[in-house]
Design a protein around this motif. Structure first.
Motif, mmCIF file in Angstrom:
data_model
loop_
_atom_site.group_PDB
_atom_site.id
_atom_site.type_symbol
_atom_site.label_atom_id
_atom_site.label_comp_id
_atom_site.label_asym_id
_atom_site.label_seq_id
_atom_site.Cartn_x
_atom_site.Cartn_y
_atom_site.Cartn_z
ATOM 1 N N TYR A 15 1.671 -6.131 7.041
ATOM 2 C CA TYR A 15 1.758 -4.565 6.788
ATOM 3 C C TYR A 15 2.047 -4.126 5.085
ATOM 4 O O TYR A 15 1.881 -2.940 4.975
ATOM 5 C CB TYR A 15 3.048 -4.218 7.618
ATOM 6 N N PRO A 18 -2.420 -3.113 3.452
ATOM 7 C CA PRO A 18 -3.064 -2.341 4.363
ATOM 8 C C PRO A 18 -4.669 -2.474 4.552
ATOM 9 O O PRO A 18 -4.980 -2.462 5.803
ATOM 10 C CB PRO A 18 -2.774 -0.525 3.911
ATOM 11 N N HIS A 22 -6.247 -3.096 8.238
ATOM 12 C CA HIS A 22 -7.163 -2.454 9.044
ATOM 13 C C HIS A 22 -8.489 -3.133 9.175
ATOM 14 O O HIS A 22 -9.070 -2.806 10.477
ATOM 15 C CB HIS A 22 -7.453 -1.220 8.291
ATOM 16 N N TRP A 393 4.367 -1.674 0.063
ATOM 17 C CA TRP A 393 4.444 -1.199 1.219
ATOM 18 C C TRP A 393 5.762 -2.092 1.898
ATOM 19 O O TRP A 393 6.111 -3.359 1.436
ATOM 20 C CB TRP A 393 3.153 -1.499 1.938
#
Ligand code: HEM
Length: 412
Positions: A15, A18, A22, A393
């Motif tokens: 996470y 990203p 994805h 993140w």
């Protein structure tokens, strides 16, 4: 191959990357939208990544239950919490933990506040707090960490105002929320083994004093609505009252902060969208929802099957748990046109960022009001803004988005 991709999408580490995340989600949506995941760190579960399957499961609240497994918690932590009697089943009972008929009864306590006059009455305060946040950017000169200095605080001050909590306690609430919700991020979690339990207990003790005060002297804030809430004509129990306050005081800001940082990043990375919304601020009427789709601050929730059934062609057994990956559903190419385009004018926008079904987010109106108010305020007072370093993140498969975002800007 797909088992390793499944492990990846459940692991907090990915996470923080990203693009890779994805790419994994997209391949799973194509090849294995409902699959059994045996992850070394978690008890096995079904991973759902497609919009259609996640929607169907979310809408059937009698078949797919919220108790007893609401989020992916590492086995080691689940065992530790169970051994100390501090698992979710004993020490916390929020409305997200409940199933029908209790859930409906307890949800009613705040529903009319959230969906009726409550949020509307608060709009001018939200506006004032947004102004204050952008004034803080001006005070900081031309550089700040937008996530740490601005986005973390604005929704927190809003929710504290709504609950009637003193502003000076904001750093305490922020520390507790981050330790509890982003427990897998080593930087936000001081004691990895405890998984936020110390902060959880401190927060419960603190909220206990608020309940006593609001029961003695009720006011018109949401804190009073909860402290004095009745279920079937009886006062709510202390566990349910404290859990309710805990849910609203934590879920209500970490999610919205994530949306705001992620939304600003989307504008920086998409100058055409920035331009369009600056020229036409009314685009934020739809743009706020697009930010929630784009960022999906809540990455997953879980359900447990009450009976044998089928989902997406797979046979699910009673007692199996299912993780609903909203972030993946919100990029589903069979539902969204150009899902990887950030488009503030997107309509319709059937994103699942706020969930769906009986547990649909109660704070949706408030969150959307906050997002569009802050975005408009930033765009009207900050002439230009750019990244001054790479965004970082949060390492979490549950809640959280950007934890650091250095920016350089010019006030208008
Ligand atoms: C962008 C911000 C937010 C996001 C992305 C978000 C997301 C969610 C999600 C995914 C759920 C679970 C829905 C389901 O299971 O179907 C939820 C439930 C909930 N949210 Fe939010 N939320 C946000 C802001 C807020 C705010 C500001 C509040 C209020 C202070 C709030 C209060 C709640 C409550 C009370 C529930 C439980 C509803 C129930 O179980 O019946 N949320 N939210």
């Amino acid at each position: 191959m797909s088992q390793s991709m499944l492990e990846d999408i459940a692991s907090p580490q990915i996470y923080t990357h990203p693009a890779e995340l994805h790419e994994r989600y997209a391949r799973l949506r194509q090849s294995a939208p409902v699959s059994w995941c045996e992850h070394p760190a978690y008890r096995p579960f079904w991973a759902l990544v497609g919009h259609k399957d996640i929607s169907e499961v979310s809408k059937q609240n009698d078949l797919f239950l919220n108790a007893p497994r609401l989020t992916l918690v590492p086995k080691a932590i689940e065992d530790y919490l169970a051994s100390t009697g501090r698992g979710r089943d004993g020490s916390v009972r929020t409305i997200i933990d409940m199933d029908e008929p209790d859930h409906r009864d307890y949800r009613k306590v705040t529903q009319s506040w959230f969906l009726g006059q409550g949020v509307a009455q608060f709009e001018s305060r939200v506006q004032a707090m947004a102004k204050r946040s952008v004034s803080r950017m001006a005070e900081l000169g031309s550089d700040c960490d937008f996530a740490v200095d601005i986005a973390n605080w604005f929704p927190l001050y809003v929710i504290m105002g709504i609950l009637g909590l003193p502003e000076e306690d904001a750093p305490f609430i922020l520390r507790c929320t981050q330790a509890m919700l982003a427990a897998s991020d080593p930087e936000l979690q001081r004691d990895q083994q405890a998984f936020g339990t110390a902060e959880f207990e401190q927060l419960f003790a603190y909220l206990g004093t608020i309940v006593e005060k609001r029961r003695r002297e009720p006011t018109d804030d949401l804190g009073s609505v909860i402290a004095n809430g009745l279920v079937k004509g009886q006062a709510m129990g202390m566990l349910e009252t404290l859990s309710y306050l805990m849910l609203t005081s934590t879920a209500g800001h970490e999610t919205t902060s994530s949306a705001i940082s992620g939304g600003l990043l989307a504008l920086i990375e998409n100058p055409a969208a920035d331009q369009a919304t600056r020229q036409n601020p009314s685009l934020w009427e739809t743009g706020a929802d697009e930010i929630v789709r784009w960022v999906s601050p809540v990455r997953h929730f879980m359900r447990t099957a009450a009976r044998d059934c089928h989902v997406g062609g797979q046979a699910i057994k009673a007692g199996d748990s299912l993780a609903l990956f909203y972030l993946s559903a919100n990029r589903d190419e069979t539902v969204f046109e150009n899902p990887f385009e950030f488009n503030p004018a997107r309509t319709p926008n059937r994103h699942l960022g706020f969930g769906l079904g009986g547990h649909f987010c109660l704070g949706r109106l408030l969150a959307l009001t906050e997002i569009r108010t802050l975005m408009r305020e930033v765009q009207s007072r900050v002439a230009s803004i750019e990244l001054a370093g790479d965004p970082q993140w949060t390492q979490s498969n549950f809640v959280g988005a950007i934890k650091r975002m250095p920016v350089h800007y010019k006030m208008a």
